[in-house]
Scaffold this active site. Structure first.
Site, PDB file in Angstrom:
ATOM      1  CB  SER A   6      -0.873   0.079   1.304  1.00 52.78           C
ATOM      2  OG  SER A   6      -1.931   0.960   0.958  1.00 52.78           O
ATOM      3  CG  HIS A  24      -5.498  -2.423   0.350  1.00 48.52           C
ATOM      4  ND1 HIS A  24      -4.746  -2.229  -0.862  1.00 48.52           N
ATOM      5  CD2 HIS A  24      -5.005  -1.723   1.137  1.00 48.52           C
ATOM      6  CE1 HIS A  24      -3.897  -1.066  -0.657  1.00 48.52           C
ATOM      7  NE2 HIS A  24      -4.105  -0.885   0.557  1.00 48.52           N
ATOM      8  CG  ASP A  80      -6.711  -3.462  -3.217  1.00 44.50           C
ATOM      9  OD1 ASP A  80      -7.375  -2.673  -2.861  1.00 44.50           O
ATOM     10  OD2 ASP A  80      -5.280  -3.579  -3.354  1.00 44.50           O
TER      11      ASP A  80
END
Length: 416
Positions: free
Chosen positions: A53, A174, A140
């Site tokens: 991320s 995610h 995601d």
């Protein structure tokens, strides 16, 4: 889950002041911790990076900025270099939701060439010898699949033959994918590590380093603390924790020739928060490191009210305009840690000529540095002339050590 990557952020100035006594105490603690690190036989040129991320974006920019010393990178849910272009709004839209359009890889490639021409990052031709792994989940919704597609296009321009892309993996949200640790693979929730029956760390390391020995079933090495404040003065002013962590296999501590892998956590995954040690212990890297002579470094960010409340690494400019270059404080700190563990100079990549020549050192508050012409002001922060490293708030309450390494060129450093 948008909170992992940002939350609602704004560019408010942080009120970070340190007394001389506090600063001296921090420096003493940092020196003591640094001195306690074992002597390691590391090959700096065999270093690699990865991240999730915001940590993925940080890994990309570190990979590009310091490509001359790196072997490769593993990127989990990130996007192209300099995607945000210094804009929080662009970060939250183009670079995450892909709205109104996903990132333009050609634009990122041109930015890379521009930075390289200015000498603020390493020559991107180094990327031709790199090995890269990309991972994106089909489900995601934080960094959507088209953003990862743009990252693939960006890397294909530099490393067309040595890239592996696990693209739109089914049932994956995610998070950092592991074989059996964490929560539901399809749910982006704390600790943002998921039971996906997929060894993300192992696949990334194998892509970077080639054939690997099987991972250990029981760790034989140890975790050590890294005094990040020894490599970045006043780290809290840069959203950086005083302490980072590293996993050192027993073979490396015993003197075997080893390599190094740096892992950047995502937002909210910093160790001093609710995630605690779960990311640096259970993201899946250490078991592979144990049997393959890899020292794993886990630098740590922290939240800063207003500018960075979720403890993200700086990939959109909250810590200064040069966040994606070798001059960025966070980037410089990590490079210094790499050099220190490998027994080299802790100059964060200063030019060789500057390292070899004598330097003049100045210790003063940031107001005096600016008044004396060694630094300048940007949005309430003092930036060192030449390097543009962020020294913290433009204030008499923040003291910084500056080394002069050239005509009107200063870097943050430890003074004798």
């Amino acid at each position: 889950m948008r909170g992992l990557a940002f939350g609602a952020l704004g560019f408010a100035l942080a009120a970070c002041f340190a007394s001389n006594d506090d600063r001296e105490g921090a420096e003493l603690r940092a020196e003591a911790q640094a001195a306690a690190l074992p002597a390691l036989n590391l090959d700096v040129m065999d270093t690699s990076v990865s991240g999730l991320s915001a940590g993925a974006y940080m890994a990309v920019q570190f990979h590009v900025a310091y490509s001359s010393i790196l072997r490769g990178a593993g990127i989990f849910a990130g996007g192209p270099f300099y995607c945000a272009e210094g804009s929080l709004n662009t970060a939250l839209t183009t670079c995450m939701s892909g709205s109104p359009a996903p990132p333009d890889a050609a634009r990122a490639i041109e930015a890379t060439k521009r930075f390289a021409a200015a000498g603020t990052i390493d020559d991107p031709s180094n990327l031709a010898r790199q090995r890269v792994f990309l991972f994106g989940g089909a489900n995601d919704t934080t960094v959507v699949p088209p953003v990862m597609d743009a990252l693939e296009s960006y890397y294909r321009a530099w490393t067309p033959a040595a890239l592996r892309f696990e693209k739109r993996r089914p049932g994956t949200a995610h998070l950092m994918p592991t074989v059996a640790y964490g929560g539901d693979c399809n749910v982006a929730a704390e600790p943002w590590i998921g039971r996906c029956n997929y060894d993300g760390a192992g696949v990334a390391l194998a892509q970077i380093y080639g054939t690997m020995e099987p991972p250990s079933s029981s760790l034989g090495g140890r975790f050590v603390s890294l005094a990040q404040e020894a490599y970045l003065p006043n780290p809290a002013s840069h959203s950086v924790a005083d302490t980072g962590y590293a996993y050192i296999p027993a073979s490396c501590e015993a003197g075997a020739r080893c390599r190094m892998h740096v892992v950047f956590h995502g937002c909210k995954q910093y160790a001093s928060g609710s995630v605690g040690d779960r990311f640096y212990r259970y993201a899946g890297y250490n078991e592979w490191a144990d049997t393959n002579r890899i020292v794993v470094v886990y630098p740590q960010a922290i939240p800063t009210s207003g500018t960075n409340p979720n403890g993200c690494w700086d990939w959109w400019g909250y810590d200064g305009p040069n966040y994606a270059t070798r001059a960025a404080p966070q980037m410089t700190m990590v490079r210094r840690i790499i050099d220190a563990l490998a027994g080299g100079a802790q100059d964060g990549g200063a030019p060789d000529a500057a390292r070899d020549s004598g330097t003049t050192c100045f210790v003063a508050n940031n107001y005096e540095h600016v008044t004396r012409g060694r630094a300048h002001v940007w949005w309430g922060y003092a930036l060192a002339n030449g390097s543009n490293q962020n020294m913290g708030l433009y204030s008499v309450g923040v003291v910084t050590s500056l080394r002069q390494v050239g005509t009107d060129h200063y870097v943050i450093g430890t003074c004798p």
